[in-house]
Design a protein around this motif. Structure first.
Motif, PDB file in Angstrom:
ATOM      1  N   LEU A 144       0.830  -1.203   0.000  1.00 13.06           N
ATOM      2  CA  LEU A 144       0.000   0.000   0.000  1.00 13.06           C
ATOM      3  C   LEU A 144       0.867   1.257   0.000  1.00 13.06           C
ATOM      4  CD1 LEU A 144      -2.841   1.239   0.147  1.00 13.06           C
ATOM      5  CD2 LEU A 144      -2.632   1.148   2.646  1.00 13.06           C
ATOM      6  N   ALA A 145       1.866   1.307   0.879  1.00 16.40           N
ATOM      7  CA  ALA A 145       2.725   2.488   0.982  1.00 16.40           C
ATOM      8  C   ALA A 145       3.473   2.745  -0.322  1.00 16.40           C
ATOM      9  CB  ALA A 145       3.722   2.323   2.134  1.00 16.40           C
ATOM     10  N   CYS A 146       4.027   1.687  -0.914  1.00 14.82           N
ATOM     11  CA  CYS A 146       4.815   1.852  -2.132  1.00 14.82           C
ATOM     12  C   CYS A 146       3.949   2.168  -3.345  1.00 14.82           C
ATOM     13  CB  CYS A 146       5.661   0.610  -2.375  1.00 14.82           C
ATOM     14  SG  CYS A 146       6.943   0.413  -1.118  1.00 14.82           S
ATOM     15  N   THR A 147       2.801   1.520  -3.452  1.00  8.60           N
ATOM     16  CA  THR A 147       1.908   1.786  -4.583  1.00  8.60           C
ATOM     17  C   THR A 147       1.345   3.195  -4.498  1.00  8.60           C
ATOM     18  OG1 THR A 147       1.376  -0.560  -4.792  1.00  8.60           O
ATOM     19  CG2 THR A 147      -0.161   0.994  -5.784  1.00  8.60           C
ATOM     20  N   LEU A 148       0.901   3.607  -3.316  1.00  9.59           N
ATOM     21  CA  LEU A 148       0.394   4.977  -3.159  1.00  9.59           C
ATOM     22  C   LEU A 148       1.484   6.005  -3.429  1.00  9.59           C
ATOM     23  CD1 LEU A 148      -1.966   4.906  -0.041  1.00  9.59           C
ATOM     24  CD2 LEU A 148      -2.577   5.385  -2.411  1.00  9.59           C
ATOM     25  N   GLY A 149       2.690   5.756  -2.926  1.00 12.50           N
ATOM     26  CA  GLY A 149       3.800   6.673  -3.185  1.00 12.50           C
ATOM     27  C   GLY A 149       4.082   6.799  -4.667  1.00 12.50           C
ATOM     28  N   ALA A 150       4.054   5.660  -5.386  1.00 17.37           N
ATOM     29  CA  ALA A 150       4.316   5.669  -6.829  1.00 17.37           C
ATOM     30  C   ALA A 150       3.235   6.437  -7.582  1.00 17.37           C
ATOM     31  CB  ALA A 150       4.413   4.236  -7.349  1.00 17.37           C
ATOM     32  N   VAL A 151       1.979   6.140  -7.295  1.00 14.93           N
ATOM     33  CA  VAL A 151       0.871   6.762  -8.030  1.00 14.93           C
ATOM     34  C   VAL A 151       0.766   8.251  -7.710  1.00 14.93           C
ATOM     35  CG1 VAL A 151      -1.642   6.781  -8.293  1.00 14.93           C
ATOM     36  CG2 VAL A 151      -0.406   4.606  -8.308  1.00 14.93           C
ATOM     37  N   LEU A 152       0.836   8.606  -6.440  1.00 13.48           N
ATOM     38  CA  LEU A 152       0.724  10.019  -6.064  1.00 13.48           C
ATOM     39  C   LEU A 152       1.951  10.820  -6.513  1.00 13.48           C
ATOM     40  CD1 LEU A 152      -0.896   9.677  -2.529  1.00 13.48           C
ATOM     41  CD2 LEU A 152      -2.018  10.296  -4.687  1.00 13.48           C
ATOM     42  N   GLY A 153       3.131  10.227  -6.416  1.00 12.58           N
ATOM     43  CA  GLY A 153       4.341  10.904  -6.882  1.00 12.58           C
ATOM     44  C   GLY A 153       4.291  11.164  -8.375  1.00 12.58           C
ATOM     45  N   ASP A 154       3.852  10.145  -9.134  1.00 12.20           N
ATOM     46  CA  ASP A 154       3.738  10.320 -10.588  1.00 12.20           C
ATOM     47  C   ASP A 154       2.697  11.373 -10.938  1.00 12.20           C
ATOM     48  OD1 ASP A 154       5.684   8.457 -11.016  1.00 12.20           O
ATOM     49  OD2 ASP A 154       4.417   7.028 -12.087  1.00 12.20           O
ATOM     50  N   ASN A 155       1.586  11.402 -10.201  1.00  4.90           N
ATOM     51  CA  ASN A 155       0.572  12.422 -10.456  1.00  4.90           C
ATOM     52  C   ASN A 155       1.142  13.816 -10.230  1.00  4.90           C
ATOM     53  OD1 ASN A 155      -2.385  11.806 -11.118  1.00  4.90           O
ATOM     54  ND2 ASN A 155      -1.735  10.086  -9.869  1.00  4.90           N
ATOM     55  N   SER A 156       1.898  13.984  -9.173  1.00  6.23           N
ATOM     56  CA  SER A 156       2.531  15.279  -8.913  1.00  6.23           C
ATOM     57  C   SER A 156       3.492  15.630 -10.030  1.00  6.23           C
ATOM     58  CB  SER A 156       3.276  15.249  -7.576  1.00  6.23           C
ATOM     59  OG  SER A 156       2.378  15.036  -6.527  1.00  6.23           O
ATOM     60  N   GLY A 157       4.289  14.624 -10.470  1.00  4.80           N
ATOM     61  CA  GLY A 157       5.216  14.852 -11.584  1.00  4.80           C
ATOM     62  C   GLY A 157       4.489  15.273 -12.846  1.00  4.80           C
ATOM     63  N   TYR A 158       3.342  14.646 -13.115  1.00  3.43           N
ATOM     64  CA  TYR A 158       2.539  14.995 -14.287  1.00  3.43           C
ATOM     65  C   TYR A 158       2.124  16.461 -14.228  1.00  3.43           C
ATOM     66  CZ  TYR A 158      -1.359  15.180 -17.559  1.00  3.43           C
ATOM     67  OH  TYR A 158      -2.202  15.533 -18.580  1.00  3.43           O
ATOM     68  N   TRP A 159       1.605  16.882 -13.073  1.00  2.00           N
ATOM     69  CA  TRP A 159       1.120  18.265 -12.958  1.00  2.00           C
ATOM     70  C   TRP A 159       2.254  19.277 -12.982  1.00  2.00           C
ATOM     71  CZ3 TRP A 159      -3.317  18.873 -14.741  1.00  2.00           C
ATOM     72  CH2 TRP A 159      -4.294  17.890 -14.576  1.00  2.00           C
ATOM     73  N   ILE A 160       3.421  18.890 -12.478  1.00  2.00           N
ATOM     74  CA  ILE A 160       4.597  19.759 -12.616  1.00  2.00           C
ATOM     75  C   ILE A 160       4.911  19.940 -14.101  1.00  2.00           C
ATOM     76  CG2 ILE A 160       7.108  19.877 -12.308  1.00  2.00           C
ATOM     77  CD1 ILE A 160       6.668  18.525  -9.566  1.00  2.00           C
ATOM     78  N   GLY A 161       4.921  18.827 -14.841  1.00  2.17           N
ATOM     79  CA  GLY A 161       5.200  18.891 -16.276  1.00  2.17           C
ATOM     80  C   GLY A 161       4.160  19.693 -17.032  1.00  2.17           C
ATOM     81  N   ALA A 162       2.899  19.513 -16.669  1.00  2.00           N
ATOM     82  CA  ALA A 162       1.836  20.261 -17.343  1.00  2.00           C
ATOM     83  C   ALA A 162       2.009  21.758 -17.096  1.00  2.00           C
ATOM     84  CB  ALA A 162       0.469  19.783 -16.849  1.00  2.00           C
TER      85      ALA A 162
END
Length: 193
Positions: free
Chosen positions: A55-73
């Motif tokens: 749970l910790a690793c999957t949530l970290g991966a998904v939420l981190g990637d979402n943040s990265g996406y919005w930074i890129g956008a």
């Protein structure tokens, strides 16, 4: 006990979440695969709860990637001060052609997984497409690499004594998908001379 094992045990699930999250959110290349594999070994020894690590690793991966996406956008809008418009356009075209596959596979390649979500945002990948493959890649990586560690921990007694050798092997294996691309790029640069 290695430093990595001690750090995982000291920081527990929150530490796992934060490192995995920071890998894409802060655009830092961190040892995510090694972390998950080691956490898997520890959960095979019942030092950590497997479902909580997943749970910790999957949530970290998904939420981190979402943040990265919005930074890129945000950074990648036309006229960005930091990037040339043609770079953003090439990124958009790349994700238009390979988007879904590239995003899910990037999760398993060190360094690439750090920047892929940000580049997807810069390239204006539709958010629904990004989110679908971000979650798919995050779950496959967060659960798959951890379970590989669990399996290794059960098959090889006292594998934790060889953790540094195991980490080196993981790094080498994770670079396999990158080698053909580097060879292609090298051949192209030699032909251009």
């Amino acid at each position: 006990m290695t430093t990595l094992v001690a750090a995982i045990l000291a920081t527990s699930y929150l530490g796992l979440f934060l490192v995995v999250f920071a890998e894409t959110r802060l655009l830092l290349s961190l040892p995510g695969d090694n972390l998950l594999l080691t956490a898997g070994l520890l959960s095979a020894q019942d030092s950590l709860s497997r479902p909580l690590v997943m749970l910790a690793c999957t949530l970290g991966a998904v939420l981190g990637d979402n943040s990265g996406y919005w930074i890129g956008a945000r950074l990648g809008y036309p006229g960005s001060r930091w990037l040339k418009p043609e770079f953003i356009e090439r990124t958009r075209a790349y994700f238009e052609r390979y988007g879904a596959k590239a995003l899910a596979i990037a999760r398993f390649v060190p360094v690439v997984r750090t920047f892929a979500p940000t580049l997807a945002g810069m390239g204006r990948m539709p958010y629904g497409t990004f989110l679908t493959y971000n979650v798919l890649g995050g779950v496959l990586w967060g659960v798959g690499v951890l379970l590989a560690g669990v399996l290794l921990g059960r098959l090889v007694p006292r594998l934790d004594q060889y953790i540094l050798l195991l980490i080196a092997a993981v790094v080498l294996v994770s670079l396999i998908p990158v080698v053909p691309e580097l060879l292609k790029a090298h051949d192209g640069s030699v032909e251009g001379r």
